[in-house]
Design a protein around this motif. Structure first.
Motif, PDB file in Angstrom:
ATOM      1  N   ASP A  74      56.051  48.738  -2.151  1.00  0.00           N
ATOM      2  CA  ASP A  74      57.245  49.445  -1.666  1.00  0.00           C
ATOM      3  C   ASP A  74      57.776  48.880  -0.362  1.00  0.00           C
ATOM      4  O   ASP A  74      58.922  49.110   0.000  1.00  0.00           O
ATOM      5  CB  ASP A  74      56.927  50.931  -1.469  1.00  0.00           C
ATOM      6  CG  ASP A  74      56.617  51.593  -2.781  1.00  0.00           C
ATOM      7  OD1 ASP A  74      57.575  51.978  -3.476  1.00  0.00           O
ATOM      8  OD2 ASP A  74      55.426  51.681  -3.139  1.00  0.00           O
ATOM      9  N   ALA A  75      56.908  48.191   0.401  1.00  0.00           N
ATOM     10  CA  ALA A  75      57.344  47.581   1.667  1.00  0.00           C
ATOM     11  C   ALA A  75      56.285  46.584   2.118  1.00  0.00           C
ATOM     12  O   ALA A  75      55.134  46.651   1.674  1.00  0.00           O
ATOM     13  CB  ALA A  75      57.532  48.653   2.742  1.00  0.00           C
ATOM     14  N   VAL A  76      56.696  45.668   2.970  1.00  0.00           N
ATOM     15  CA  VAL A  76      55.756  44.712   3.560  1.00  0.00           C
ATOM     16  C   VAL A  76      55.776  44.905   5.077  1.00  0.00           C
ATOM     17  O   VAL A  76      56.824  44.762   5.709  1.00  0.00           O
ATOM     18  CB  VAL A  76      56.146  43.249   3.235  1.00  0.00           C
ATOM     19  CG1 VAL A  76      55.090  42.288   3.793  1.00  0.00           C
ATOM     20  CG2 VAL A  76      56.316  43.044   1.733  1.00  0.00           C
ATOM     21  N   ALA A  77      54.623  45.288   5.643  1.00  0.00           N
ATOM     22  CA  ALA A  77      54.520  45.476   7.090  1.00  0.00           C
ATOM     23  C   ALA A  77      53.865  44.244   7.693  1.00  0.00           C
ATOM     24  O   ALA A  77      52.952  43.672   7.104  1.00  0.00           O
ATOM     25  CB  ALA A  77      53.694  46.717   7.392  1.00  0.00           C
ATOM     26  N   PHE A  78      54.348  43.836   8.857  1.00  0.00           N
ATOM     27  CA  PHE A  78      53.768  42.645   9.493  1.00  0.00           C
ATOM     28  C   PHE A  78      53.723  42.842  11.003  1.00  0.00           C
ATOM     29  O   PHE A  78      54.542  43.551  11.566  1.00  0.00           O
ATOM     30  CB  PHE A  78      54.602  41.395   9.156  1.00  0.00           C
ATOM     31  CG  PHE A  78      56.013  41.451   9.685  1.00  0.00           C
ATOM     32  CD1 PHE A  78      57.001  42.143   8.998  1.00  0.00           C
ATOM     33  CD2 PHE A  78      56.354  40.827  10.878  1.00  0.00           C
ATOM     34  CE1 PHE A  78      58.301  42.214   9.492  1.00  0.00           C
ATOM     35  CE2 PHE A  78      57.650  40.885  11.381  1.00  0.00           C
ATOM     36  CZ  PHE A  78      58.631  41.583  10.681  1.00  0.00           C
ATOM     37  N   THR A  79      52.736  42.212  11.645  1.00  0.00           N
ATOM     38  CA  THR A  79      52.638  42.285  13.100  1.00  0.00           C
ATOM     39  C   THR A  79      53.767  41.472  13.710  1.00  0.00           C
ATOM     40  O   THR A  79      53.870  40.268  13.469  1.00  0.00           O
ATOM     41  CB  THR A  79      51.287  41.718  13.584  1.00  0.00           C
ATOM     42  OG1 THR A  79      50.258  42.392  12.873  1.00  0.00           O
ATOM     43  CG2 THR A  79      51.104  41.950  15.073  1.00  0.00           C
ATOM     44  N   ALA A  80      54.611  42.143  14.509  1.00  0.00           N
ATOM     45  CA  ALA A  80      55.762  41.463  15.106  1.00  0.00           C
ATOM     46  C   ALA A  80      55.535  41.203  16.596  1.00  0.00           C
ATOM     47  O   ALA A  80      56.403  40.676  17.273  1.00  0.00           O
ATOM     48  CB  ALA A  80      57.017  42.286  14.893  1.00  0.00           C
ATOM     49  N   GLY A  81      54.385  41.613  17.141  1.00  0.00           N
ATOM     50  CA  GLY A  81      54.063  41.374  18.541  1.00  0.00           C
ATOM     51  C   GLY A  81      53.190  42.495  19.061  1.00  0.00           C
ATOM     52  O   GLY A  81      52.974  43.463  18.340  1.00  0.00           O
ATOM     53  N   PRO A  82      52.635  42.423  20.241  1.00  0.00           N
ATOM     54  CA  PRO A  82      52.565  41.208  21.036  1.00  0.00           C
ATOM     55  C   PRO A  82      51.506  40.264  20.474  1.00  0.00           C
ATOM     56  O   PRO A  82      50.654  40.697  19.702  1.00  0.00           O
ATOM     57  CB  PRO A  82      52.172  41.721  22.424  1.00  0.00           C
ATOM     58  CG  PRO A  82      51.521  43.043  22.198  1.00  0.00           C
ATOM     59  CD  PRO A  82      52.041  43.581  20.910  1.00  0.00           C
ATOM     60  N   GLY A  83      51.567  39.004  20.861  1.00  0.00           N
ATOM     61  CA  GLY A  83      50.606  38.037  20.345  1.00  0.00           C
ATOM     62  C   GLY A  83      51.089  36.621  20.597  1.00  0.00           C
ATOM     63  O   GLY A  83      52.046  36.408  21.340  1.00  0.00           O
ATOM     64  N   LEU A  84      50.434  35.664  19.943  1.00  0.00           N
ATOM     65  CA  LEU A  84      50.822  34.253  20.069  1.00  0.00           C
ATOM     66  C   LEU A  84      52.083  34.044  19.233  1.00  0.00           C
ATOM     67  O   LEU A  84      52.101  34.369  18.041  1.00  0.00           O
ATOM     68  CB  LEU A  84      49.701  33.351  19.553  1.00  0.00           C
ATOM     69  CG  LEU A  84      48.341  33.539  20.235  1.00  0.00           C
ATOM     70  CD1 LEU A  84      47.261  32.742  19.493  1.00  0.00           C
ATOM     71  CD2 LEU A  84      48.422  33.110  21.694  1.00  0.00           C
ATOM     72  N   ILE A  85      53.111  33.507  19.852  1.00  0.00           N
ATOM     73  CA  ILE A  85      54.420  33.472  19.191  1.00  0.00           C
ATOM     74  C   ILE A  85      54.391  32.675  17.878  1.00  0.00           C
ATOM     75  O   ILE A  85      54.958  33.101  16.870  1.00  0.00           O
ATOM     76  CB  ILE A  85      55.519  32.979  20.171  1.00  0.00           C
ATOM     77  CG1 ILE A  85      56.892  33.369  19.667  1.00  0.00           C
ATOM     78  CG2 ILE A  85      55.446  31.489  20.431  1.00  0.00           C
ATOM     79  CD1 ILE A  85      57.225  34.808  19.871  1.00  0.00           C
TER      80      ILE A  85
END
Ligand code: KG4
Ligand code: ZN
Length: 336
Positions: A74-85
């Protein structure tokens, strides 16, 4: 409702599928630790390249393990930050492309929000509002959590994060990377009381932390006293006791000041057994409740991203298409 979660903010490639009715259907993790170990820490460019190679096969394997196809998502969640660009961009690009191809939303997730929600993956879970102690390799903070996206930072580290302090101490003691588990193992053989390290910033009001001075104290102790393995273990224990004690003092203060009765501890350092034992005791003495993620979900993983994605999707959160990944991103700026 089924959400695919993708974590690539640092040196772990994590993928998971969370289902509203079935809970966590599958989760997989590929750790780059062995690759970075010989460099003594994470090399960002190597991390990005490895995520590129590992992520797509890991998604395929996780979807297969969950017994579904991508069409069921139904959806795709992803880490958008903070972190290594660069590392964040790998996850974001694949997540967005997959979501676009499937005609479903892509949900950007704040990495530290996912950490603080991770204890809610358990059957015995905390409910809002609560105080969160977030202790990872990049962040150390005390957060007042009123609800999803409603976060007030009460205190944070002015310099090194707690996990970073563990990693640097491990380096000083000649242990491997990541340092936290290695220091904890060595400290188990140490004699308590031989060395006493300072409890930084506990003698003044406020909820901020500072761990860089501990590293210097540790370096001096190593130079003056370290002769054999037993000395090393005593130093590791003195360092760990100082960190644990500092957290107990600050959590007690924060619980008193906020009147909150629920404490959530998350992030890589929350795997530390001495810290858990000390905070369990604190909670008992204050008649408060304390919750942790299970050990495998303390450090970075895809399950916490899938779960945060589920809560945000359920709440109807939509991210604008132009949403960018952010290497630096305050928890207070995400909202719902
Ligand atoms: O949350 P995490 O996986 O990554 C970040 O978001 O930064 O945390 C990694 C950090 C590392 O610094 C590692 O040394 C520390 O968590 N860590 C520990 C333990 N396990 C991992 N620190 C103390 N004791 C542990 N058992
Ligand atoms: Zn993390």
């Amino acid at each position: 409702m089924k959400i695919l979660g993708i974590e690539t903010s640092c040196d772990e490639t994590g993928v998971a599928i969370y289902s509203e009715t079935g809970g966590l259907l599958a989760h997989r993790l590929y750790s780059q630790t062995a690759m970075h170990e010989r460099h003594g820490g994470v090399v960002p460019e190597l991390a990005s390249r490895d995520h590129v190679q590992k992520l797509a096969p890991l998604i395929r394997a996780t979807v297969r393990e969950a017994g579904i196809t991508c069409a069921a998502l139904d959806a795709v969640a992803f880490t958008a930050g903070p972190g290594l660009i660069g590392a964040l961009l790998v996850g974001a690009t694949l997540a967005r492309s997959l979501a676009w191809g499937l005609g479903i939303p892509a949900i950007p997730i704040h990495h530290m929000e996912a950490h603080l929600l991770a204890p809610m993956l358990e059957v015995d879970r905390p409910s809002f509002p609560f105080l969160a102690l977030l202790v990872s390799g990049g962040h150390t903070m005390l957060v007042r959590v009123e609800g999803l996206g409603d976060y007030q930072i009460l205190g944070e580290s002015l310099d090194d994060a707690a996990g970073e302090a563990f990693d640097k101490t491990a380096k000083l003691l000649g242990l491997g990377y990541p340092g936290g588990p290695a220091v904890e193992r060595l400290a188990a053989q140490g004699k308590t009381g031989r060395f006493v390290f300072p409890r930084p910033m506990t003698d003044r009001p406020g909820l901020d932390f500072s761990f860089s001075g501990l590293k210097t104290f540790c370096a001096n102790t190593v130079r003056q006293h370290q002769r054999d393995e037993a000395d090393k273990a005593d130093i590791a224990l003195a360092f760990m006791e100082a960190v644990v004690d500092t957290f107990v003092i600050k959590c007690r203060r924060a619980l008193r000041e906020t009147g909150l009765k629920t404490l959530v501890v998350a992030g890589g350092v929350s795997a530390n057994k001495a810290l858990r034992q000390a905070l369990d005791e604190l909670a008992r003495s204050l008649r408060a409740q304390v919750y942790y993620p299970q050990a495998q979900f303390c450090t970075d993983n895809g399950a916490m991203i899938a779960y945060a994605g589920y809560l945000r999707h359920r709440a109807g959160v939509q991210a604008p298409l132009g949403f960018k990944v952010q290497a630096r991103w305050s928890l207070e700026d995400i909202g719902v």
